[in-house]
Design a protein around this motif. Structure first.
Motif, mmCIF file in Angstrom:
data_model
loop_
_atom_site.group_PDB
_atom_site.id
_atom_site.type_symbol
_atom_site.label_atom_id
_atom_site.label_comp_id
_atom_site.label_asym_id
_atom_site.label_seq_id
_atom_site.Cartn_x
_atom_site.Cartn_y
_atom_site.Cartn_z
ATOM 1 N N ASN A 50 0.972 -1.320 -0.335
ATOM 2 C CA ASN A 50 0.143 0.035 -0.119
ATOM 3 C C ASN A 50 0.884 2.009 -0.187
ATOM 4 O O ASN A 50 1.939 1.245 0.665
ATOM 5 C CB ASN A 50 -0.915 0.136 0.805
ATOM 6 C CG ASN A 50 -1.885 -0.934 1.099
ATOM 7 O OD1 ASN A 50 -2.734 -1.115 0.603
ATOM 8 N ND2 ASN A 50 -2.006 -1.724 1.875
ATOM 9 N N GLY A 51 0.614 2.469 -0.863
ATOM 10 C CA GLY A 51 0.784 3.788 -0.212
ATOM 11 C C GLY A 51 2.416 3.930 -1.596
ATOM 12 O O GLY A 51 2.505 3.079 -2.330
ATOM 13 N N PHE A 62 4.500 11.729 -1.290
ATOM 14 C CA PHE A 62 2.710 11.119 -1.642
ATOM 15 C C PHE A 62 2.666 12.046 -2.491
ATOM 16 O O PHE A 62 3.034 13.367 -3.364
ATOM 17 C CB PHE A 62 2.385 11.247 -0.680
ATOM 18 C CG PHE A 62 3.175 11.098 1.307
ATOM 19 C CD1 PHE A 62 2.494 9.377 1.023
ATOM 20 C CD2 PHE A 62 4.183 11.128 1.078
ATOM 21 C CE1 PHE A 62 2.933 8.539 1.986
ATOM 22 C CE2 PHE A 62 4.824 10.108 2.417
ATOM 23 C CZ PHE A 62 4.222 8.621 2.837
ATOM 24 N N GLN A 111 -5.838 12.672 6.533
ATOM 25 C CA GLN A 111 -5.490 11.233 5.901
ATOM 26 C C GLN A 111 -4.387 10.242 6.670
ATOM 27 O O GLN A 111 -3.857 11.134 7.194
ATOM 28 C CB GLN A 111 -4.347 11.809 4.093
ATOM 29 C CG GLN A 111 -4.902 12.316 3.440
ATOM 30 C CD GLN A 111 -4.871 13.133 2.740
ATOM 31 O OE1 GLN A 111 -4.228 13.912 2.019
ATOM 32 N NE2 GLN A 111 -4.072 11.908 1.503
ATOM 33 N N ILE A 112 -4.484 9.487 6.013
ATOM 34 C CA ILE A 112 -3.840 8.488 6.701
ATOM 35 C C ILE A 112 -3.155 8.415 5.471
ATOM 36 O O ILE A 112 -3.464 7.717 4.711
ATOM 37 C CB ILE A 112 -4.950 7.041 6.723
ATOM 38 C CG1 ILE A 112 -5.726 7.435 8.057
ATOM 39 C CG2 ILE A 112 -3.551 5.916 7.302
ATOM 40 C CD1 ILE A 112 -5.983 5.729 8.705
ATOM 41 N N LEU A 113 -1.269 8.116 5.743
ATOM 42 C CA LEU A 113 -0.083 8.237 4.774
ATOM 43 C C LEU A 113 0.082 6.925 4.816
ATOM 44 O O LEU A 113 0.230 6.610 5.623
ATOM 45 C CB LEU A 113 0.835 9.299 4.925
ATOM 46 C CG LEU A 113 -0.064 10.887 4.203
ATOM 47 C CD1 LEU A 113 1.080 11.635 4.404
ATOM 48 C CD2 LEU A 113 -1.095 10.951 3.261
ATOM 49 N N ARG A 114 -0.225 6.134 4.025
ATOM 50 C CA ARG A 114 0.167 4.773 3.927
ATOM 51 C C ARG A 114 1.832 4.693 2.594
ATOM 52 O O ARG A 114 1.887 5.529 1.936
ATOM 53 C CB ARG A 114 -1.264 3.997 3.453
ATOM 54 C CG ARG A 114 -1.650 4.146 3.694
ATOM 55 C CD ARG A 114 -2.600 2.681 4.230
ATOM 56 N NE ARG A 114 -3.895 2.923 3.965
ATOM 57 C CZ ARG A 114 -5.011 2.423 5.537
ATOM 58 N NH1 ARG A 114 -3.348 1.705 6.179
ATOM 59 N NH2 ARG A 114 -5.793 2.562 5.597
ATOM 60 N N SER A 145 3.466 -2.868 4.695
ATOM 61 C CA SER A 145 2.961 -1.709 4.889
ATOM 62 C C SER A 145 2.791 -0.789 5.580
ATOM 63 O O SER A 145 2.631 -1.506 6.415
ATOM 64 C CB SER A 145 2.180 -1.385 3.558
ATOM 65 O OG SER A 145 2.241 -2.328 1.960
ATOM 66 N N TYR A 180 1.402 3.022 7.902
ATOM 67 C CA TYR A 180 1.230 3.714 7.616
ATOM 68 C C TYR A 180 1.107 4.870 9.322
ATOM 69 O O TYR A 180 2.057 4.754 9.702
ATOM 70 C CB TYR A 180 -0.420 3.774 7.970
ATOM 71 C CG TYR A 180 -1.247 3.311 8.847
ATOM 72 C CD1 TYR A 180 -1.352 4.651 10.156
ATOM 73 C CD2 TYR A 180 -1.234 1.998 9.375
ATOM 74 C CE1 TYR A 180 -2.244 3.550 10.898
ATOM 75 C CE2 TYR A 180 -1.734 1.714 10.620
ATOM 76 C CZ TYR A 180 -2.249 2.777 11.511
ATOM 77 O OH TYR A 180 -2.363 2.506 12.772
ATOM 78 N N ILE A 198 0.184 8.981 10.733
ATOM 79 C CA ILE A 198 -1.266 10.437 10.794
ATOM 80 C C ILE A 198 -0.895 11.456 11.290
ATOM 81 O O ILE A 198 0.079 11.085 11.669
ATOM 82 C CB ILE A 198 -2.115 9.160 11.820
ATOM 83 C CG1 ILE A 198 -1.317 9.341 13.322
ATOM 84 C CG2 ILE A 198 -2.804 8.288 11.479
ATOM 85 C CD1 ILE A 198 -2.632 9.183 14.578
ATOM 86 N N VAL A 236 3.834 8.014 13.266
ATOM 87 C CA VAL A 236 3.819 5.985 12.655
ATOM 88 C C VAL A 236 3.415 5.631 14.571
ATOM 89 O O VAL A 236 3.722 5.503 15.479
ATOM 90 C CB VAL A 236 4.824 4.852 12.480
ATOM 91 C CG1 VAL A 236 4.015 3.636 12.488
ATOM 92 C CG2 VAL A 236 4.779 5.504 10.959
ATOM 93 N N ALA A 243 -0.447 1.020 14.887
ATOM 94 C CA ALA A 243 0.456 0.482 14.107
ATOM 95 C C ALA A 243 0.793 -1.349 14.575
ATOM 96 O O ALA A 243 1.023 -2.429 13.761
ATOM 97 C CB ALA A 243 1.445 0.864 13.006
#
Length: 477
Positions: A246-247, A253, A261-264, A273, A275, A277, A294, A298
């Motif tokens: 993911n991501g 980005f 947003q949540i950045l993966r 993967s 993420y 916040i 992170v 997670a």
């Protein structure tokens, strides 16, 4: 003549209103201009700002290592005592300064590439030399029983371990532990196999990939998002959603990043993967950034974060998937019992962290963060922090491991891979991205304020003038 004065006041009021309206109109117009520019410059193709910073990192990347030196080796090996650890470091290497290799643009608006692996020691940024030694876990002795569980094979291994004078712990140099050494126990094994071991062996001269990412040409919201890794969209390591790639790779980005947003992003170092916040706003070299970290969730146990259940692959050590903070990545390390945690077991549950002494987790020093310029999506500062551990288990048939009382993960080292945009790149970024946006915003504010003040001043003056005229007429009558 009186009419001329009134007309002048009305003209001034109208002009002020026009300026204010024009300033207000510049807000959506300015946003459109910025969006159009970013959509053009954020595409990963030759000639754009994004491509220039994508081919070669825009900032020097350093990887700092801290090693755990065992202070009571005899007690650990003879009595199965808890290791008392003291970290030594940092030992710093410059990483990823070579350009991406085999860059190929594809008709489906993706671009593929390889990341060359290279590390050069930086003595001026280190506490000592690569030849400094410390006492740590014996990589080969501890990993071998996990790879070969047959009783007869383990009896044979015990003979070879003793004849090579190997033990559960060993003394090795920084360079050997990181990049590899010829192990005396493995040299005794009478079959053809790799004799060298190291936490990152092999590294120099190898490559990571093949990566294939979207270039953003047809859809800017997909820029830098990984389409496949090693020609697959999944890792074939985990189950369900945990196996998905993911991501992005974290270097950038898609543009127009929002706080909610949540950045993966995917990290091959931890074979998964993960993420980030939003945590806070930052200023780096006069550039406003959003910090994404992170979160604890997670690494939480499936009891707290049910979505993490597919990362639980080891039932015994994890207490039937109730432990937190340790990721078993043995499936992507050829079966070697490697576990990844945050440094000093940050966010780990007590059943993971209480088997060693001397560690002190600290959120500010040990968490991972990315500082991102929100308009472009570029990561201008980051710190990726993780700890490498080996699972040690009692093996009655192997004398070197027979004193272990219960299974636990033994820390080897932790690292901080970090970079901050340099002064030259920061100046370029401010001039091409930040300054035009600030100038446009300032122009909008000035026009609105000046126009509003002009409108109010002239319209008030007009009504005062009209009021005075009415008063004069009343007096003359």
């Amino acid at each position: 003549m009186g009419c001329g004065k009134n007309c002048g006041l009305l003209t001034g009021a109208i002009l002020g209103a026009v300026l204010a309206i024009f300033g207000g109109a510049l807000i959506p117009l300015g946003d459109h201009i910025i969006n159009k520019t970013i959509r053009k410059q954020d595409v990963i193709e030759n000639g754009t700002i994004a491509y220039e910073n994508w081919v070669v990192p825009g900032s020097p990347i350093y990887r700092q290592f801290w090693f755990y030196d065992v202070q009571n080796p005899q007690e650990v090996m003879q009595n199965g005592s808890r290791p008392i650890l003291r970290q030594i470091g940092p030992y710093t290497y410059r990483m990823r300064y070579l350009p991406k290799e085999n860059i190929t643009q594809h008709p489906d608006n993706t671009v593929s590439y390889m990341l060359p692996n290279v590390a050069i020691f930086e003595p001026d940024m280190s506490v000592g030399s690569e030849n400094d030694t410390f006492t740590c876990i014996n990589l080969a002795v501890v990993a071998a029983p996990a790879l070969y569980t047959n009783s007869f094979v383990q009896i044979l291994m015990n003979t070879l371990i003793k004849s090579s004078k190997s033990h559960m712990l060993q003394t090795r140099s920084v360079k050997e532990i990181l990049w590899g050494y010829e192990d005396p126990f493995l040299k005794k094994v009478p079959i053809s196999m790799e004799r060298r071991v190291g936490v990152f062996y092999p590294y120099n001269g190898t490559s990571d990939g093949l990566y294939r990412v979207f270039n953003g040409k047809d859809d800017i919201s997909k820029t830098a998002i990984i389409q496949s890794y090693k020609n697959k969209s999944t890792l074939s390591i985990w189950k369900g959603q945990c196996d998905m790639i993911n991501g992005t790779d974290g270097a950038s980005f898609p543009p127009f990043v929002k706080k909610n947003q949540i950045l993966r992003f995917f990290s091959s170092d931890i074979c998964r993967s993960i993420y980030g916040i939003f945590e806070s706003e930052q200023i780096v070299k006069e550039i406003p950034l959003y910090r994404f970290t992170v979160p604890r969730a997670a690494f939480a146990s499936p009891l707290e974060s049910p979505e993490n259940i597919c990362f639980c692959t080891e039932k015994d050590f994890s207490k039937n998937c109730t432990s937190a903070g340790a990721l078993n990545i043995s499936a992507c390390k050829e079966g070697k019992p490697v576990f990844i945690t945050l440094p000093h077991f940050l966010y780990a549950s007590e059943d993971v962290s209480n088997h060693t002494e001397g560690l002190s987790p600290n959120k500010d020093e040990h968490e991972t963060f990315l500082d991102i310029e929100p308009t472009t999506g570029f990561t201008l500062r980051f710190a990726k922090r993780l700890q490498v551990n080996l699972l040690v288990k009692r093996e009655p048939k192997i004398d070197a491991l027979s004193k272990i009382k219960e299974s636990y993960i033994f820390p080897i080292l932790w690292l901080n891979e970090t970079a901050t945009i340099d002064d030259e790149k920061a100046t370029m970024f401010r001039s091409k991205v930040i300054s035009p946006m600030k100038l446009l915003s300032l122009l909008q504010v000035v026009l609105i304020i000046v126009g509003s003040v002009m409108f109010l001043a002239f319209i008030v003056s007009y009504f005062i003038c009209q009021s005075n005229k009415s008063s004069d007429k009343g007096v003359s009558m």
